[in-house]
Design a protein around this motif. Structure first.
Motif, PDB file in Angstrom:
ATOM      1  N   UNK A   2      18.578  39.540 -75.973  1.00  0.00           N
ATOM      2  CA  UNK A   2      20.233  39.810 -76.422  1.00  0.00           C
ATOM      3  C   UNK A   2      20.975  39.765 -75.193  1.00  0.00           C
ATOM      4  N   UNK A   3      22.109  39.156 -75.255  1.00  0.00           N
ATOM      5  CA  UNK A   3      23.068  38.971 -74.306  1.00  0.00           C
ATOM      6  C   UNK A   3      24.454  39.612 -74.774  1.00  0.00           C
ATOM      7  N   UNK A   4      25.126  40.272 -73.762  1.00  0.00           N
ATOM      8  CA  UNK A   4      26.322  40.765 -73.951  1.00  0.00           C
ATOM      9  C   UNK A   4      27.351  40.628 -72.882  1.00  0.00           C
ATOM     10  N   UNK A   5      28.508  40.481 -73.048  1.00  0.00           N
ATOM     11  CA  UNK A   5      29.384  40.423 -71.906  1.00  0.00           C
ATOM     12  C   UNK A   5      30.527  41.469 -72.058  1.00  0.00           C
ATOM     13  N   UNK A   6      30.693  42.352 -71.108  1.00  0.00           N
ATOM     14  CA  UNK A   6      31.877  43.213 -71.121  1.00  0.00           C
ATOM     15  C   UNK A   6      33.069  42.675 -70.768  1.00  0.00           C
ATOM     16  N   UNK A   7      33.860  42.577 -71.693  1.00  0.00           N
ATOM     17  CA  UNK A   7      35.224  41.790 -71.448  1.00  0.00           C
ATOM     18  C   UNK A   7      35.997  42.522 -70.544  1.00  0.00           C
ATOM     19  N   UNK A  19      26.347  28.099 -64.851  1.00  0.00           N
ATOM     20  CA  UNK A  19      24.799  28.437 -64.839  1.00  0.00           C
ATOM     21  C   UNK A  19      24.234  27.928 -66.214  1.00  0.00           C
ATOM     22  N   UNK A  20      24.807  28.786 -67.332  1.00  0.00           N
ATOM     23  CA  UNK A  20      24.138  28.565 -68.587  1.00  0.00           C
ATOM     24  C   UNK A  20      25.457  28.396 -69.424  1.00  0.00           C
ATOM     25  N   UNK A  21      25.641  26.999 -69.616  1.00  0.00           N
ATOM     26  CA  UNK A  21      26.716  26.633 -70.824  1.00  0.00           C
ATOM     27  C   UNK A  21      26.462  26.710 -72.268  1.00  0.00           C
ATOM     28  N   UNK A  22      24.908  26.808 -72.274  1.00  0.00           N
ATOM     29  CA  UNK A  22      24.306  26.809 -73.627  1.00  0.00           C
ATOM     30  C   UNK A  22      24.504  28.270 -74.220  1.00  0.00           C
ATOM     31  N   UNK A  23      24.714  29.218 -73.471  1.00  0.00           N
ATOM     32  CA  UNK A  23      24.927  30.737 -73.861  1.00  0.00           C
ATOM     33  C   UNK A  23      26.336  31.302 -73.555  1.00  0.00           C
ATOM     34  N   UNK A  24      27.054  30.596 -72.684  1.00  0.00           N
ATOM     35  CA  UNK A  24      28.369  31.187 -72.198  1.00  0.00           C
ATOM     36  C   UNK A  24      29.527  30.275 -72.270  1.00  0.00           C
ATOM     37  N   UNK A  25      30.693  30.745 -72.641  1.00  0.00           N
ATOM     38  CA  UNK A  25      31.950  29.693 -72.415  1.00  0.00           C
ATOM     39  C   UNK A  25      32.984  30.818 -71.948  1.00  0.00           C
ATOM     40  N   UNK A  28      39.753  31.556 -74.673  1.00  0.00           N
ATOM     41  CA  UNK A  28      41.458  31.327 -74.297  1.00  0.00           C
ATOM     42  C   UNK A  28      42.064  32.360 -73.234  1.00  0.00           C
ATOM     43  N   UNK A  29      41.438  33.768 -73.131  1.00  0.00           N
ATOM     44  CA  UNK A  29      42.063  34.690 -72.477  1.00  0.00           C
ATOM     45  C   UNK A  29      41.279  34.445 -70.908  1.00  0.00           C
ATOM     46  N   UNK A  30      40.517  33.532 -70.484  1.00  0.00           N
ATOM     47  CA  UNK A  30      39.913  33.299 -69.320  1.00  0.00           C
ATOM     48  C   UNK A  30      38.804  33.990 -68.982  1.00  0.00           C
ATOM     49  N   UNK A  31      38.337  34.727 -70.403  1.00  0.00           N
ATOM     50  CA  UNK A  31      36.943  35.978 -69.978  1.00  0.00           C
ATOM     51  C   UNK A  31      35.864  35.104 -70.581  1.00  0.00           C
ATOM     52  N   UNK A  32      34.596  35.400 -69.971  1.00  0.00           N
ATOM     53  CA  UNK A  32      33.484  34.907 -70.672  1.00  0.00           C
ATOM     54  C   UNK A  32      33.231  35.360 -71.958  1.00  0.00           C
ATOM     55  N   UNK A  33      32.388  34.770 -72.707  1.00  0.00           N
ATOM     56  CA  UNK A  33      32.283  34.826 -74.123  1.00  0.00           C
ATOM     57  C   UNK A  33      30.758  34.496 -74.240  1.00  0.00           C
ATOM     58  N   UNK A  34      30.081  35.272 -75.187  1.00  0.00           N
ATOM     59  CA  UNK A  34      28.607  34.837 -75.422  1.00  0.00           C
ATOM     60  C   UNK A  34      28.715  33.890 -76.775  1.00  0.00           C
ATOM     61  N   UNK A  35      28.180  32.813 -76.683  1.00  0.00           N
ATOM     62  CA  UNK A  35      28.165  31.858 -77.990  1.00  0.00           C
ATOM     63  C   UNK A  35      27.025  31.768 -78.571  1.00  0.00           C
ATOM     64  N   UNK A  36      25.765  32.185 -78.021  1.00  0.00           N
ATOM     65  CA  UNK A  36      24.472  32.434 -78.562  1.00  0.00           C
ATOM     66  C   UNK A  36      23.870  33.833 -78.141  1.00  0.00           C
ATOM     67  N   UNK A  37      24.339  35.003 -79.145  1.00  0.00           N
ATOM     68  CA  UNK A  37      23.892  36.119 -78.628  1.00  0.00           C
ATOM     69  C   UNK A  37      22.459  36.557 -78.560  1.00  0.00           C
TER      70      UNK A  37
END
Length: 59
Positions: A2-7, A19-25, A28-37
């Motif tokens: 399980x993957x989490x980002x503390x915004x 490094x991992x575009x299949x999991x992170x993007x 619009x706020x310029x913060x990392x977001x998990x796209x595959x949790x």
């Protein structure tokens, strides 16, 4: 895993997406977001290890 980002901690450097575009993007706020949790992608741990502010957690 399980993957989490503390915004609140994320500074938006973009290393995780690089490094991992299949999991992170970057959102619009310029913060990392998990796209595959939930993933088995080894790059998710690499991204967490490379985060300069330790905003990514992998469990």
């Amino acid at each position: 895993m399980k993957v989490y980002v503390d915004k609140d901690t994320c500074i938006g450097c973009g290393v995780c997406e690089g490094i991992c575009p299949e999991v992170f993007k970057m959102n619009d706020d310029g913060k990392a977001e998990v796209i595959v949790p939930e993933t088995e992608a080894a790059c998710a741990q690499d991204a967490a290890d490379s985060c300069p502010v330790q905003a990514i957690k992998v469990e």
